[in-house]
Motif scaffolding. Structure first.
Motif, short mmCIF file in Angstrom:
data_model
loop_
_atom_site.label_atom_id
_atom_site.label_comp_id
_atom_site.label_asym_id
_atom_site.label_seq_id
_atom_site.Cartn_x
_atom_site.Cartn_y
_atom_site.Cartn_z
N TYR A 96 0.83 -1.20 0.00
CA TYR A 96 0.00 0.00 0.00
C TYR A 96 0.87 1.26 0.00
CZ TYR A 96 -3.22 -3.65 1.35
OH TYR A 96 -3.94 -4.80 1.38
N ALA A 97 2.09 1.14 -0.50
CA ALA A 97 3.05 2.24 -0.50
C ALA A 97 2.46 3.47 -1.18
CB ALA A 97 4.34 1.82 -1.20
N GLY A 98 2.71 4.63 -0.57
CA GLY A 98 2.25 5.89 -1.13
C GLY A 98 0.82 6.25 -0.79
N LYS A 99 0.11 5.35 -0.14
CA LYS A 99 -1.27 5.61 0.27
C LYS A 99 -1.34 5.79 1.77
CE LYS A 99 -3.88 3.48 -3.39
NZ LYS A 99 -4.90 4.44 -3.74
N ARG A 100 -2.31 6.56 2.21
CA ARG A 100 -2.61 6.63 3.62
C ARG A 100 -3.47 5.41 3.94
NH1 ARG A 100 -5.15 12.31 4.21
NH2 ARG A 100 -6.45 11.35 2.66
N ASP A 156 -6.62 9.15 -1.83
CA ASP A 156 -5.33 8.48 -1.64
C ASP A 156 -5.26 7.69 -0.33
OD1 ASP A 156 -4.31 9.53 -4.06
OD2 ASP A 156 -3.92 11.44 -3.04
N ASP A 189 0.02 7.70 7.75
CA ASP A 189 0.22 8.55 6.59
C ASP A 189 0.85 7.72 5.48
OD1 ASP A 189 3.01 8.40 7.05
OD2 ASP A 189 3.15 10.45 7.80
N GLU A 190 1.17 8.36 4.36
CA GLU A 190 1.70 7.62 3.22
C GLU A 190 3.11 7.08 3.46
OE1 GLU A 190 2.58 11.94 2.72
OE2 GLU A 190 0.76 10.83 3.13
N ASN A 191 3.75 7.53 4.54
CA ASN A 191 5.07 7.03 4.91
C ASN A 191 5.00 6.04 6.07
OD1 ASN A 191 6.51 8.67 3.00
ND2 ASN A 191 5.96 10.41 4.29
N THR A 236 0.99 18.58 1.71
CA THR A 236 1.06 19.43 0.53
C THR A 236 0.29 20.72 0.74
OG1 THR A 236 -0.89 18.41 -0.45
CG2 THR A 236 1.24 17.44 -0.99
#
Length: 180
Positions: free
Chosen positions: A42-46, A76, A138-140, A171
């Protein structure tokens, strides 16, 4: 060791529950295709982890339905419903309910999740299942919201999870539409 209650009776919960600001513990869980997945899938997604004892209980079913409804409003973001249920049971439930905006994941092959994520019910009649919790990443894969629900029969605080998503704006943009 932490405690929650079920019907007012204390239940022991083992493991270290994630805290806001920490990196998420690693996880490996089994999806409905019987394939093991990790956070890297699920990398890059919250991620909203709706951790439940069993999809076949009223409160768990309600939280799964509620997060399914809310998921379509989360940019996202993926909603992962985690339980000890077999993938077959989760597939049956979501199919019968028409739920297609959440992903169900099982701990049946990976009991280490219970302790690693601090949701291991280790006393009472539900020992061996997960405590009810919501963890938002979060996405990280940093924890931005964590709720270990104090009463197993109680729903999680959906609005708090959504506020964490809405308030998290790396962002400078709002990433969640308002909830009706």
């Amino acid at each position: 060791m932490r405690q929650v209650t079920r019907g007012g009776e204390p239940v022991d919960v083992a493991g270290d529950f994630p805290e806001v600001g920490q990196a998420a513990p690693p996880l490996t869980l089994t999806n409905t295709e019987m394939v093991d997945v990790t956070l890297a899938d699920y990398a890059g997604k919250r991620k909203v982890l709706n951790i439940i004892p069993s999809i076949d209980t009223p409160t768990c079913a309600l939280s799964t339905r509620t997060f399914n409804q809310l998921a379509s409003r989360m940019a996202d973001t993926v909603v992962l419903v985690v339980s000890a249920d077999l993938p077959f049971a989760a597939t049956r439930f979501c199919g019968a309910e028409g739920l297609d905006s959440v992903e169900t994941l099982s701990t049946f092959r990976h009991r280490e999740f219970h302790r690693d994520w601090g949701v291991d019910l280790c006393s009472g009649s539900r020992a061996g299942l997960c405590a009810r919790a919501v963890v938002v990443l979060d996405e990280n894969d940093c924890v931005i919201h964590a709720e270990l629900v104090p009463e197993i029969k109680q729903e999680p605080e959906y609005e708090a999870a959504l506020r964490a998503l809405d308030g998290y704006t790396p962002t400078g943009k709002t990433s969640v539409e308002s909830v009706d």
